[in-house]
Design a protein around this motif. Sequence first.
Motif, PDB file in Angstrom:
ATOM      1  N   UNK A 261       2.765 -18.683  60.493  1.00 30.69           N
ATOM      2  CA  UNK A 261       2.429 -18.988  61.877  1.00 30.69           C
ATOM      3  C   UNK A 261       1.341 -18.039  62.355  1.00 30.69           C
ATOM      4  N   UNK A 262       0.706 -18.385  63.459  1.00 28.77           N
ATOM      5  CA  UNK A 262      -0.305 -17.511  64.043  1.00 28.77           C
ATOM      6  C   UNK A 262       0.333 -16.373  64.814  1.00 28.77           C
ATOM      7  N   UNK A 263      -0.441 -15.337  65.042  1.00 28.38           N
ATOM      8  CA  UNK A 263       0.086 -14.161  65.739  1.00 28.38           C
ATOM      9  C   UNK A 263       0.284 -14.426  67.218  1.00 28.38           C
ATOM     10  N   UNK A 270      -9.366 -10.338  71.524  1.00 28.25           N
ATOM     11  CA  UNK A 270      -9.305  -8.954  71.983  1.00 28.25           C
ATOM     12  C   UNK A 270      -7.929  -8.587  72.545  1.00 28.25           C
ATOM     13  N   UNK A 271      -7.150  -9.597  72.921  1.00 25.13           N
ATOM     14  CA  UNK A 271      -5.821  -9.305  73.444  1.00 25.13           C
ATOM     15  C   UNK A 271      -4.727  -9.805  72.503  1.00 25.13           C
ATOM     16  N   UNK A 272      -5.068  -9.924  71.201  1.00 25.52           N
ATOM     17  CA  UNK A 272      -4.140 -10.498  70.236  1.00 25.52           C
ATOM     18  C   UNK A 272      -2.827  -9.738  70.213  1.00 25.52           C
ATOM     19  N   UNK A 273      -1.754 -10.477  70.457  1.00 26.05           N
ATOM     20  CA  UNK A 273      -0.413  -9.936  70.367  1.00 26.05           C
ATOM     21  C   UNK A 273       0.502 -11.038  69.851  1.00 26.05           C
ATOM     22  N   UNK A 274       1.611 -10.619  69.296  1.00 23.71           N
ATOM     23  CA  UNK A 274       2.571 -11.608  68.838  1.00 23.71           C
ATOM     24  C   UNK A 274       3.083 -12.390  70.032  1.00 23.71           C
ATOM     25  N   UNK A 292      -0.225 -14.568  60.805  1.00 26.30           N
ATOM     26  CA  UNK A 292      -1.626 -14.494  60.374  1.00 26.30           C
ATOM     27  C   UNK A 292      -2.539 -14.195  61.555  1.00 26.30           C
ATOM     28  N   UNK A 293      -3.274 -13.092  61.438  1.00 25.37           N
ATOM     29  CA  UNK A 293      -4.292 -12.725  62.417  1.00 25.37           C
ATOM     30  C   UNK A 293      -5.674 -13.125  61.896  1.00 25.37           C
ATOM     31  N   UNK A 294      -6.569 -13.550  62.767  1.00 24.73           N
ATOM     32  CA  UNK A 294      -7.973 -13.628  62.366  1.00 24.73           C
ATOM     33  C   UNK A 294      -8.496 -12.228  62.072  1.00 24.73           C
ATOM     34  N   UNK A 295      -9.433 -12.111  61.159  1.00 23.56           N
ATOM     35  CA  UNK A 295     -10.043 -10.815  60.870  1.00 23.56           C
ATOM     36  C   UNK A 295     -11.314 -10.656  61.683  1.00 23.56           C
ATOM     37  N   UNK A 296     -11.628  -9.382  62.004  1.00 20.65           N
ATOM     38  CA  UNK A 296     -12.867  -9.110  62.726  1.00 20.65           C
ATOM     39  C   UNK A 296     -12.704  -9.176  64.215  1.00 20.65           C
TER      40      UNK A 296
END
Length: 296
Positions: A261-263, A270-274, A292-296
Amino acid sequence: MSEPIVVGTDGSPAAGRAVEWAAAEAARYGRGLRIVHAGDRRHGLPAGLPPETAEAISPRGREILDGAARAARAARPDLEVTTELVPEPPVRALREESARAFEVVVGHRGLGGFTGLLLGSTGLGVADRAEGPVVVVRGGLGDGAGAGAGVGAGPARNEVVAGIDLTEFSAVVLEYAFEAAARRSARLRIVHAAPVIETIIEAGHAAAAAETDEVVRETVAEFATPWREWHPGLELVEAVPLVHPVQALVDASREAVLLVTGAHERAPRRSARVGSVAHGVIHHAACPVAIVHPRG
């Protein structure tokens, strides 16, 4: 292919299962295995020590790492295994490792250097801010014991589940999930939960519900098209259950060797959180979970 599979260990039984799963994963992808034990002031190590100094003053950490390496090599004799005692708090250590790793693997519970990982606000920091995939090995051995084996599963259990939300973040989930299924010679089940269709039906609009269902299924198929073309021999199932996404994915996990699943949902990088869905499946899935997180 130089990026290793990184696994965090604290010597606990759950960490031991994570090491075994990670060793199988490294062999599956033809990558090295890097085993990390983190220590900070709470565990007897001053933060910021050079690695060689940390090694010298932490015999228990070295003992944990040596035991994990022996177990990994016993399970996979041809595997390239390296170890390191990292003089940093565990969450920070694994975040930093993730930038140089193919993926990071952790157990669901711990005792020492990775106590409580992914069970509370502190542990969730790893999955919140990691680069790339984080795999949480829940329950038993997952599919680390061999192709097709799952937590409490028989030989017929050989399915990877990918949960997608039909946003741009679904692409990284599908890329990872298709490759994971191909490496395992497993069936891939793509799940997009659409409880809104059930709501439309309950409101007495059956025709509108049928139309919405058709549009959603077409959109799911479109999302999968590029990877379907790259993996033409892969068995693929597309499902649109009319329940909450967490329930849909947890239900699917009972027949799966891996749930992907996505994160986060509908949030800028920039605010990626579970998000709530990933958080829910981490706690309730019946198989290992890849966030799964995008990289970069």
